[in-house]
Motif scaffolding. Structure first.
Motif, PDB file in Angstrom:
ATOM      1  N   LEU A  16       0.828  -1.202   0.000  1.00 45.75           N
ATOM      2  CA  LEU A  16       0.000   0.000   0.000  1.00 45.75           C
ATOM      3  C   LEU A  16       0.862   1.251   0.000  1.00 45.75           C
ATOM      4  O   LEU A  16       0.380   2.335  -0.252  1.00 45.75           O
ATOM      5  CB  LEU A  16      -0.841   0.043   1.270  1.00 45.75           C
ATOM      6  N   GLN A  19       5.884   3.382  -2.304  1.00 45.71           N
ATOM      7  CA  GLN A  19       6.769   2.764  -3.275  1.00 45.71           C
ATOM      8  C   GLN A  19       6.083   1.676  -4.116  1.00 45.71           C
ATOM      9  O   GLN A  19       6.741   0.927  -4.800  1.00 45.71           O
ATOM     10  CB  GLN A  19       8.003   2.178  -2.587  1.00 45.71           C
ATOM     11  N   TYR A 174      -1.474   4.298  13.924  1.00 42.97           N
ATOM     12  CA  TYR A 174      -0.093   3.806  13.913  1.00 42.97           C
ATOM     13  C   TYR A 174       0.872   4.983  13.937  1.00 42.97           C
ATOM     14  O   TYR A 174       0.766   5.912  13.135  1.00 42.97           O
ATOM     15  CB  TYR A 174       0.126   2.998  12.636  1.00 42.97           C
ATOM     16  N   ILE A 197       2.047   0.800  17.815  1.00 41.34           N
ATOM     17  CA  ILE A 197       2.776  -0.054  16.855  1.00 41.34           C
ATOM     18  C   ILE A 197       1.890  -1.152  16.276  1.00 41.34           C
ATOM     19  O   ILE A 197       2.399  -2.105  15.686  1.00 41.34           O
ATOM     20  CB  ILE A 197       4.016  -0.708  17.508  1.00 41.34           C
ATOM     21  N   GLU A 219      10.220   2.017  12.062  1.00 40.13           N
ATOM     22  CA  GLU A 219      10.669   0.627  12.042  1.00 40.13           C
ATOM     23  C   GLU A 219      11.650   0.333  13.171  1.00 40.13           C
ATOM     24  O   GLU A 219      11.850  -0.828  13.536  1.00 40.13           O
ATOM     25  CB  GLU A 219      11.275   0.282  10.678  1.00 40.13           C
ATOM     26  N   SER A 222       8.859  -0.283  15.986  1.00 38.33           N
ATOM     27  CA  SER A 222       7.882  -1.358  15.781  1.00 38.33           C
ATOM     28  C   SER A 222       8.529  -2.739  15.771  1.00 38.33           C
ATOM     29  O   SER A 222       7.855  -3.734  16.029  1.00 38.33           O
ATOM     30  CB  SER A 222       7.126  -1.135  14.465  1.00 38.33           C
TER      31      SER A 222
ATOM     32  N   GLN B  96       8.000  -5.557   5.730  1.00 35.40           N
ATOM     33  CA  GLN B  96       7.711  -4.156   5.410  1.00 35.40           C
ATOM     34  C   GLN B  96       6.929  -3.539   6.552  1.00 35.40           C
ATOM     35  O   GLN B  96       5.871  -4.045   6.937  1.00 35.40           O
ATOM     36  CB  GLN B  96       6.931  -4.067   4.092  1.00 35.40           C
ATOM     37  N   ASP B  97       7.446  -2.455   7.071  1.00 29.29           N
ATOM     38  CA  ASP B  97       6.835  -1.867   8.261  1.00 29.29           C
ATOM     39  C   ASP B  97       5.373  -1.495   8.044  1.00 29.29           C
ATOM     40  O   ASP B  97       4.990  -0.985   6.997  1.00 29.29           O
ATOM     41  CB  ASP B  97       7.620  -0.622   8.705  1.00 29.29           C
ATOM     42  N   ASN B  98       4.589  -1.751   9.073  1.00 28.83           N
ATOM     43  CA  ASN B  98       3.156  -1.419   9.070  1.00 28.83           C
ATOM     44  C   ASN B  98       2.434  -2.093   7.916  1.00 28.83           C
ATOM     45  O   ASN B  98       1.447  -1.568   7.404  1.00 28.83           O
ATOM     46  CB  ASN B  98       2.954   0.098   9.015  1.00 28.83           C
ATOM     47  N   PHE B  99       2.914  -3.263   7.498  1.00 28.38           N
ATOM     48  CA  PHE B  99       2.274  -3.936   6.375  1.00 28.38           C
ATOM     49  C   PHE B  99       2.333  -5.458   6.539  1.00 28.38           C
ATOM     50  O   PHE B  99       1.420  -6.015   7.162  1.00 28.38           O
ATOM     51  CB  PHE B  99       2.892  -3.458   5.063  1.00 28.38           C
TER      52      PHE B  99
END
Lengths: 307, 307
Positions: A16, A19, A174, A197, A219, A222, B96-99
């Protein structure tokens, strides 16, 4: 035996995030990334060094934007404590999965060992759970939200409003930073802070004072190993993540600052990028969602080009 | 200089999780924990070893409940691959952070290095993004949801429905397991899997095949250091998390299994506990939310008492 088909490339499952691969299905559709890449300079703002915290961890720097508009008394106190070096040598002493990391003085509840607060720290503050709607900027999004009558953004932060109660607050998305408290609503002063997180724990909305948001380095927080004790605490101090320093950006020489720009949440670019995320039409998505959750909307950050 | 007030105890900020402190404000209010502690045995179910995967990581075991009701062809293929040891010696090659974290054969797109699939693996499967509503159990919750007309639970998994389109699917809540794919909807076979580790990316709902949910050990996945490459990949194989083995519980001797019970999502206990979370009335919460998000509802797991 057979080979893994080439169609199962490692690039499977588009993200999402900004990138995301860009393979627009129709020439009229522009992805969020395309929209952001084409944005005018005026749609971006520089972080204000006087309201930016740098948290130095073994893995690198976490950048927090403070929110004086939401919590003026707490933010002022946090700045006093940062100037006085309160968090230098403290730790992340709690990491609870799918919830929060919390940091500050792990010995805060032990009068004999608690770290003194710097001169000028206020030891009692009012609860700043909400602010009045009047006078506060607000860019609403049209999407339904189960927790609040209205949601959107204010001063670069996610925001929710309840006009009937004349109040606005920063939802527990988040990356937001809140002030831990005890049962008494006015028991926080900003010394012990937490960062969301996991899945937005919005049952906590307007029940704690929110002081800012992590804009870079999430990151590093988290991926903190979760604490083994109840609620994610570490009994063994060696398991805590040491905090070398938390400093206000404005207190550092310019060469030591992290230059960052944030996309203005009231800009045409942000609105268009959000709409592109709400209704994705690239080759991966089989149908557009027609909806986006407030806490799913990334607020783009970039390193400015050198002048 | 002054001491940190005692009111700022380390227990500040109560969690949403089951282990929340229980200080009911009124004698009529029972917390989710109190309700669950008082639950009858019949409200719990044992995990079915034939539909349970154990993923052995350096940090311990992740337990995944497979969802044959949602993705019969993918689950059958995953079981074939697990029996054949396909994932043994592979890795988590993306975080991948938050994913998501994603795992499987990091060399899957390199025909020369890709790991062969075990005998019996089907190399082509239909997309199983949704299932028909008819015949599928569904326990609805009343809460509004921006992504689906109806949300609730089915066979122990979060579920969403759209009656007009006669379809049900497993939403992308924290901890669900999906099958990575390329652009073609039918390009997944279950070899490359991902687990949601952040704010529910529900824009992906009903656009991928969901195969199960992590019921224990999420913290071993969610605290994975994020990959430095775009989309969270690791170019350096040494940074990947090695997977010792992924095995079906039913293939292991009973002594090596992790006995677990899951609270039935169609039980009175689950309904009452969810209501207690929707309207929390303990001493910490200043006002009940009156709402809960589907992806905020924990599905309790416990180790059964020895007979």
């Amino acid at each position: 035996m057979s080979r893994l088909p080439l169609t199962l490339a490692l690039t499977a499952l588009l993200p999402l995030a900004v990138q995301a691969a860009d393979t627009p299905k129709k020439s009229t559709y522009r992805s969020a990334k395309q929209i952001i890449d084409a944005s005018p300079a005026g749609d971006w703002r520089a972080l204000d060094p006087a309201n930016t915290l740098y948290m130095e961890l073994p893995g690198g720097r976490v950048v927090i934007e403070l929110a004086p508009g939401f919590a003026p008394a707490h933010v002022a106190n946090i700045k006093t404590m940062a100037r006085g070096g309160f968090w230098d040598g403290t730790s992340i002493y709690r990491a609870q999965d799918n919830f929060v990391v919390q940091f500050g003085d792990a010995d805060a509840d032990d009068a004999a060992k608690a770290k003194p607060h710097p001169d000028g720290t206020k030891e009692k503050l009012p609860a700043e759970f909400t602010r009045a709607i009047k006078g506060a900027p607000f860019t609403r999004i049209p999407d339904v939200d189960g927790w609040a009558p209205q949601v959107g953004f204010s001063e670069g932060f996610p925001a929710a409003r309840d006009p009937k109660k004349n109040r606005m607050w920063m939802p527990h998305c988040y990356g937001v930073v809140g002030a831990g408290r005890n049962n008494a609503p006015d028991s926080s002063i900003g010394a012990e802070l937490y960062v969301v997180i996991g899945q937005a724990p919005r049952a906590l909305d307007h029940q704690l004072t929110m002081v800012g948001r992590v804009v870079k380095g999430m990151e590093l927080l988290s991926a903190t190993p979760r604490g083994p004790e109840p609620m994610g605490f570490y009994e063994d101090p060696a398991q805590r993540t040491p905090i070398k320093r938390i400093a206000l950006a404005s207190e550092l020489p310019e060469a030591e600052r992290t230059p960052l720009e944030i996309l203005r949440t009231d800009s045409a670019t942000f609105r268009a990028a959000t709409e592109a995320r709400r209704n994705r039409k690239d080759d991966f998505y089989t149908e557009p969602a027609g909806h986006i959750d407030l806490c799913n909307i990334p607020i783009p950050v970039r390193t400015p080009a050198k002048p």
